[in-house]
Design a protein around this motif. Structure first.
Motif, PDB file in Angstrom:
ATOM      1  N   TYR A 210      76.029 -10.130 -16.077  1.00 51.87           N
ATOM      2  CA  TYR A 210      76.939 -11.384 -15.346  1.00 51.87           C
ATOM      3  C   TYR A 210      78.355 -11.319 -15.669  1.00 51.87           C
ATOM      4  N   SER A 211      78.684 -11.177 -17.198  1.00 49.94           N
ATOM      5  CA  SER A 211      79.803 -11.226 -17.508  1.00 49.94           C
ATOM      6  C   SER A 211      80.596  -9.951 -17.514  1.00 49.94           C
ATOM      7  N   LYS A 212      79.862  -9.079 -17.301  1.00 45.99           N
ATOM      8  CA  LYS A 212      80.328  -7.629 -17.064  1.00 45.99           C
ATOM      9  C   LYS A 212      80.906  -7.812 -15.684  1.00 45.99           C
TER      10      LYS A 212
ATOM     11  N   ARG B 168      86.372 -16.455 -17.360  1.00 47.31           N
ATOM     12  CA  ARG B 168      87.195 -15.505 -16.636  1.00 47.31           C
ATOM     13  C   ARG B 168      88.182 -16.157 -15.550  1.00 47.31           C
TER      14      ARG B 168
ATOM     15  N   GLU C 192      80.605 -18.301 -18.025  1.00 43.05           N
ATOM     16  CA  GLU C 192      81.163 -17.024 -17.615  1.00 43.05           C
ATOM     17  C   GLU C 192      82.147 -17.231 -16.741  1.00 43.05           C
TER      18      GLU C 192
END
Length: 224
Positions: free
Chosen positions: A138-140, A174, A170
């Motif tokens: 999910y972070s990616k 971002r 996360e």
């Protein structure tokens, strides 16, 4: 008199400049650049966002599951509210097997540019054993999604606190905006139990037109 006239002209010119004081001096600063104008919305999600036809589930449609029409699912309602075209990508495989499907995140990049509003709706199908790999995937995904103009991340529909905590953290890292939608499904005022119903209980548990409209209201407000 000429001296005073010149002084008045210089003062007028200085008032028109964007001035930033530095110590005992003042320099002209560059005004902030205007934000780019949104040209489209990209939705990345699970069956709430898009589910193709599935006869085994008695689901004959190709849009957000349990909506009565494509125009009534939350993605298209949001696009209509903001007067922007939408693109919708089903990525429930990232929930079900984040390790095997993380490589597909690269497919998102061509869909997102500096004028794209991005909405990510994932998490409902994450199993407890997959929480850590899902967090990494999910972070990616958000690293790519955050390249757009604005980012909105939705909570789970069926309220999974562990997964929601990952999504919230996360998303904030971002620079995105986290939106909770988990209160809509159990809302006593829900009208989703009325009107069109589906034979399959799993399909029926998804947001119908009333629930889709509530999600769209929150997403549109966050993207404005």
């Amino acid at each position: 008199m000429k001296i005073f006239a010149k002084l008045g002209l210089l003062i007028g010119l200085a008032a028109c400049l964007w001035i930033t004081p530095v110590g005992n001096t003042a320099i002209a600063a560059t005004p902030p650049a205007p934000e780019a104008k949104a040209t489209r919305i990209a939705f990345i999600g699970n069956s709430l966002t898009l589910h193709p036809e599935n006869k085994a589930l008695d689901w004959p449609n190709h849009w957000g599951m349990a909506a009565s029409a494509q125009a009534s699912d939350y993605a298209h309602l949001t696009g209509d509210a903001l007067k922007l075209p939408v693109s919708v990508f089903s990525f429930s495989s990232l929930e079900q097997d984040p390790v095997a499907n993380a490589g597909r995140i690269a497919e998102m990049a061509p869909r997102i540019d500096a004028t794209t509003l991005v909405v990510v709706e994932l998490g409902d199908n994450v199993q407890p054993a997959n929480l850590a790999p899902f967090a990494a995937a999910y972070s990616k995904l958000l690293a790519t999604a955050s390249r757009g103009l604005r980012l909105v991340c939705l909570s789970t529909w069926w309220r999974n606190p562990s997964t929601d905590a990952i999504i919230r953290q996360e998303c904030m890292l971002r620079g995105g905006r986290y939106i909770d939608i988990g209160d809509i499904h159990p809302d006593p005022a829900s009208q989703d139990r009325q009107g069109t119903q589906f034979a399959n209980a799993a399909v029926n548990a998804h947001p119908h037109d009333w629930g889709m409209a509530r999600i769209a209201e929150r997403v549109a407000a966050a993207l404005r």
